[in-house]
Motif scaffolding. Structure first.
Motif, PDB file in Angstrom:
ATOM      1  N   ILE A   1      -2.746  -3.867  -5.634  1.00 45.64           N
ATOM      2  CA  ILE A   1      -2.193  -3.463  -4.388  1.00 45.64           C
ATOM      3  C   ILE A   1      -2.901  -4.324  -3.465  1.00 45.64           C
ATOM      4  O   ILE A   1      -4.186  -4.435  -3.324  1.00 45.64           O
ATOM      5  CB  ILE A   1      -2.812  -1.830  -3.972  1.00 45.64           C
ATOM      6  CG1 ILE A   1      -2.037  -0.819  -5.365  1.00 45.64           C
ATOM      7  CG2 ILE A   1      -2.030  -1.297  -2.893  1.00 45.64           C
ATOM      8  CD1 ILE A   1      -0.602  -0.965  -5.616  1.00 45.64           C
TER       9      ILE A   1
ATOM     10  N   TYR B   1       2.369   1.868  -2.600  1.00 45.96           N
ATOM     11  CA  TYR B   1       2.159   2.171  -3.903  1.00 45.96           C
ATOM     12  C   TYR B   1       0.728   2.562  -4.536  1.00 45.96           C
ATOM     13  O   TYR B   1      -0.213   2.068  -3.650  1.00 45.96           O
ATOM     14  CB  TYR B   1       2.952   0.810  -4.749  1.00 45.96           C
ATOM     15  CG  TYR B   1       4.095   0.721  -4.881  1.00 45.96           C
ATOM     16  CD1 TYR B   1       5.157   1.406  -5.941  1.00 45.96           C
ATOM     17  CD2 TYR B   1       4.861  -0.003  -3.801  1.00 45.96           C
ATOM     18  CE1 TYR B   1       6.373   1.380  -5.499  1.00 45.96           C
ATOM     19  CE2 TYR B   1       6.210  -0.195  -3.722  1.00 45.96           C
ATOM     20  CZ  TYR B   1       6.886   0.743  -4.602  1.00 45.96           C
ATOM     21  OH  TYR B   1       8.382   0.167  -4.625  1.00 45.96           O
ATOM     22  N   THR B   2       0.525   2.888  -5.536  1.00 38.91           N
ATOM     23  CA  THR B   2      -0.866   2.985  -5.925  1.00 38.91           C
ATOM     24  C   THR B   2      -0.645   2.290  -7.621  1.00 38.91           C
ATOM     25  O   THR B   2       0.468   1.997  -7.892  1.00 38.91           O
ATOM     26  CB  THR B   2      -1.247   4.409  -6.326  1.00 38.91           C
ATOM     27  OG1 THR B   2      -0.596   5.037  -7.405  1.00 38.91           O
ATOM     28  CG2 THR B   2      -1.305   5.226  -5.163  1.00 38.91           C
TER      29      THR B   2
ATOM     30  N   THR C   1       0.603  -1.331   0.035  1.00 37.16           N
ATOM     31  CA  THR C   1      -0.111   0.007   0.026  1.00 37.16           C
ATOM     32  C   THR C   1       0.924   1.244  -0.092  1.00 37.16           C
ATOM     33  O   THR C   1       0.193   2.299   0.087  1.00 37.16           O
ATOM     34  CB  THR C   1      -0.992  -0.102   1.478  1.00 37.16           C
ATOM     35  OG1 THR C   1      -0.411  -0.248   2.587  1.00 37.16           O
ATOM     36  CG2 THR C   1      -2.034  -1.227   1.072  1.00 37.16           C
TER      37      THR C   1
END
Length: 159
Positions: A140, A120-121, A118
């Motif tokens: 994700i 990251y997107t 999480t």
């Protein structure tokens, strides 16, 4: 398969992935350093496993972990980190990798889904274009980034 049998070289994992695909199974790949395994790692990997029938986890070797995390890291040697990740029920295969990023593993295995944590997107996953090139997708998984090995180490040092 026992814990030790889950940790294999990339070619052996690729053969296992090909066999799983022939059996009609979907494959996810997650990756990370996993230094000082904590609940955030477990939730990430369990979330990744929920997205496919087979979960491969690529673990950074010591040199690539040091590049990512800095001097003095990792605290746990690569073989031990891989064994700990392999001991998780959600993990099917574990491979160590030495490259600065996971692209070479992705290219070899071509997973159906590449799963990141999480922090990251879907739009910020560095390998997203490469994964899309063979028809894969990025996803994700895990809980909010409330757990961190770096923060855990800082807490331990301050005590």
């Amino acid at each position: 398969m026992g814990t030790a049998g889950k940790v294999q070289p990339l070619d052996a994992v690729a053969r296992a992935v090909e066999s799983a695909r022939r059996a009609g199974k979907t494959v996810a790949l997650a990756n990370g350093v996993f230094d000082l395994l904590h609940v955030g790692h477990v939730r990430y990997l369990e979330g990744a496993r929920a997205l496919a029938e087979v979960l491969v986890v690529a673990v950074n070797d010591d040199a690539s972990a040091r590049v990512l995390k800095g001097p003095g890291r990792p605290h746990v040697p690569a073989a031990e980190r891989a064994e700990l990740v392999a001991a998780l029920a959600c993990t099917d295969h574990v491979v160590l990798f030495s490259e600065p990023d996971v692209r070479a593993v992705l290219r070899r295995l071509k997973p159906d889904v590449h799963v990141k944590g999480t922090d990251y997107t879907a739009d910020s996953v560095p390998e997203r274009d490469e994964v899309a090139a063979w028809g894969g997708r990025v996803a994700i998984a895990g809980d909010p980034k409330d757990h961190s090995t770096t923060e855990l180490l800082e807490k331990l040092r301050s005590r």
